[in-house]
Scaffold this active site. Sequence first.
Site, PDB file in Angstrom:
ATOM      1  N   HIS A  48      -8.504  -2.674  -6.948  1.00  0.00           N
ATOM      2  CA  HIS A  48      -8.105  -2.011  -5.693  1.00  0.00           C
ATOM      3  C   HIS A  48      -9.296  -1.937  -4.734  1.00  0.00           C
ATOM      4  CE1 HIS A  48      -4.996   0.210  -3.573  1.00  0.00           C
ATOM      5  NE2 HIS A  48      -5.879   1.135  -3.238  1.00  0.00           N
ATOM      6  N   ARG A  71       0.798  -1.221   0.000  1.00  0.00           N
ATOM      7  CA  ARG A  71       0.000   0.000   0.000  1.00  0.00           C
ATOM      8  C   ARG A  71       0.837   1.281   0.000  1.00  0.00           C
ATOM      9  NH1 ARG A  71      -5.057   0.707   4.022  1.00  0.00           N
ATOM     10  NH2 ARG A  71      -5.381  -1.406   3.221  1.00  0.00           N
ATOM     11  N   TYR A 125     -17.112  15.299 -12.019  1.00  0.00           N
ATOM     12  CA  TYR A 125     -16.967  16.472 -12.884  1.00  0.00           C
ATOM     13  C   TYR A 125     -15.685  16.443 -13.726  1.00  0.00           C
ATOM     14  CZ  TYR A 125     -20.540  18.355  -9.744  1.00  0.00           C
ATOM     15  OH  TYR A 125     -21.682  18.542  -9.015  1.00  0.00           O
TER      16      TYR A 125
END
Length: 746
Positions: free
Chosen positions: A76, A30, A120
């Site tokens: 993931h 990680r 967006y």
Amino acid sequence: MDESNIIRTEYSDVMKKSYIDYAMSVIVARALPDVRDGLKPVQRRTLYDMYELGIKYDKPYRKCARIVGDTMGKYHPHGDSSIYESLVVMAQDFKKRIPLVDGHGNFGSIEGDGAAAMRYTEARLEKITQEGFLKDLDKDIVDFIPNFDETEREPEVLPTKFPNLLVNGAEGIAVGMATSIPPHNLGEVIDGVVAYMKNEEISTRGLMKYVKGPDFPTGGVVVNKDELLQIYETGQGKIKVRGKVEIEEAKGGKKKLVISEIPYTMIGAGIGKFLNDVSNLIEKKQTNDIVDISNQSSKEGIRIVFELKKGADAENLKNLLYKKTRLEDTFGVNMLAVVDKRPEILGIKKIIEHHVDFQFDVATRKYNTLLKKEQDRKEIQEGLIKATDVIDLIIEILRGSKSVKDAKACLVSGITENITFKSSISKKMAALLQFTERQAQAILEMRLYKLIGLEIEALQKEHEETLKNIRHYEDVLNNYDSMSGVIMEELLELKKEFSTRRRTVVENAEEAVFEEAKIEEQEVIFLMDKFGYAKVIDVSTYERNKDTADKENKYISYCMNTGKICVFTNEGRMHQIKVLDLPFGKFRDKGIPIDNVSNYDSASERIVYLCDERQLLLGKFLFVTKAGMVKQVEGSEFIAGKRTITATKLQSGDELIFTKVVTQNLNLVLQTKNGYFLRFLVAQVSEKKKGAVGIRGIRLQDKDEVTKAYLFEEGIDTKGRYKGKVVSLNRLKLSNRDTIGVKQRQ
């Protein structure tokens, strides 16, 4: 319950093993980048997912929400915010020296503005990401491993062609360790790799002829060049970075200080903090040269302008900013990465060495795959060329066969039993055929137009090209120099297309020396209201507003503007406040909380006594505690450079209720909660060190405590009060220390 299934073990052993497993999972899977591709798992998975979705540099942008959702669902299994944050950072050209993602929309700013929501924004891969990270994945050049639910496969590492760990750097906090690698210039790093491949014995100093030092995307100036060798050899150290400051001429003979580049560590909220720090310097009168501050930064770059008064020393002010703000900052280097699934601190040569080893592994697998394909192609080409020589016989076999199986058996093994031939000669010739399985299949699938003369000629040329490729691939695989040449050629092509000029200047610079303007020493008035807000005014202002000042403020003290105010608290501490740290000016200014300029904590402490530091030299300080302990301490003991010292030692549950400087032999009266008053002379109180508890001043009854202490001269009428009743302290019988005292009736 079947007790045979119960495993008895030591709880601490289980916790230890579980924690180590968790720590290693965070370290390897990680938080830390892999030395081979310089990517953390979330970055690798995001880029691979974009590649799989076909969101390439020459294709339209796709919504980031689609990319994040697909990455989370396939590879993931963590929060979408961590995936999106990783995607955003890879698109920010002020954080990454070479952005890996081409973002479209609001992806945040260098001043700390966050990116717009993922619904967006849009993104696609950068060209360098495709060319340098994801190319040739179809050629079995890296291992693919199952994803978290074994429904997909993902690359264990991306076949990165350049040392991305150095080019883009890395930051990550694992368990018990953290990585912090500065970014570098792509062209310089590639030159360093090529130099290493030509001479594996090259030293770190030799590599630094090519890799000059960090190259931050924000530019700036590295000022400790001589320390870089040690940092790059050990993988640890501190790099000093300054912003780029230029002096510009303004109207009327004035000057401007213009900051056009900032230290890499100032990205984000650091710019706002820097401007706030400069404002504080002006408030504290550490500089009077700045008359206006404006942040004119835009998409074109950083531009922070300080307008200076006429005759200001611009160089001295520049040094003040380096000294007192984050315009000069430290980048802590800890080049930690995952090597063979273990965390390891690496010097620059080790990083390049691991990268080159990885490139040779990738190249070996790539050219083995290419060689196999060309060999298969050669086999088929040879079969087709051979077939064109006996095409009439092959047509006769096909026409005389009852099934494809019979025809194929004849072509491969010469079996003619189930085939009808026009003549025995044809049958004998057919029995001699020995095509391979692949060749036979290719012949059966061959179209008739391939028999045209030009097509046969093209097939022969193609065969020659295949033989040439095979010779080249075998040379690369069997010759170290050839493979090195191929790798270096690819690196230099990447450098030619994608490298940019260096942004960060690397040099040795003298330490910033700021000459503080001498402050004219004068006596001022310290004022603090009941809410703990303090300020300083000049003596004439105080005298004009004396009545109002005395009414509105709880503490008033004459002091020197270059001196300190000493604050004694109920917890037995003495805090010091520099008068220069307090706002100086108008009588009606609110001031600032003293918590902001000292270690005093208004939430847990209470002020017992406040004085100017000059009083420390006037005599001894008398201390009285709630438990009735008393002592005198020489005032000079409290003169210290620290902001906070222990003024008196307190027993458990005790607290300081009274302290004051004593310049003559006075009367001391101690008053208790239950109404006992004891009067005795201060001379009976022993002198002790500040670290002593003291001696008993009054013998307290059960559940009683001292609440007040009074000092007065003999013959002076002094009043006390107990439950509404006025007590004349000077009329109390003069007694001895360590007695009970007189109880007042209600």
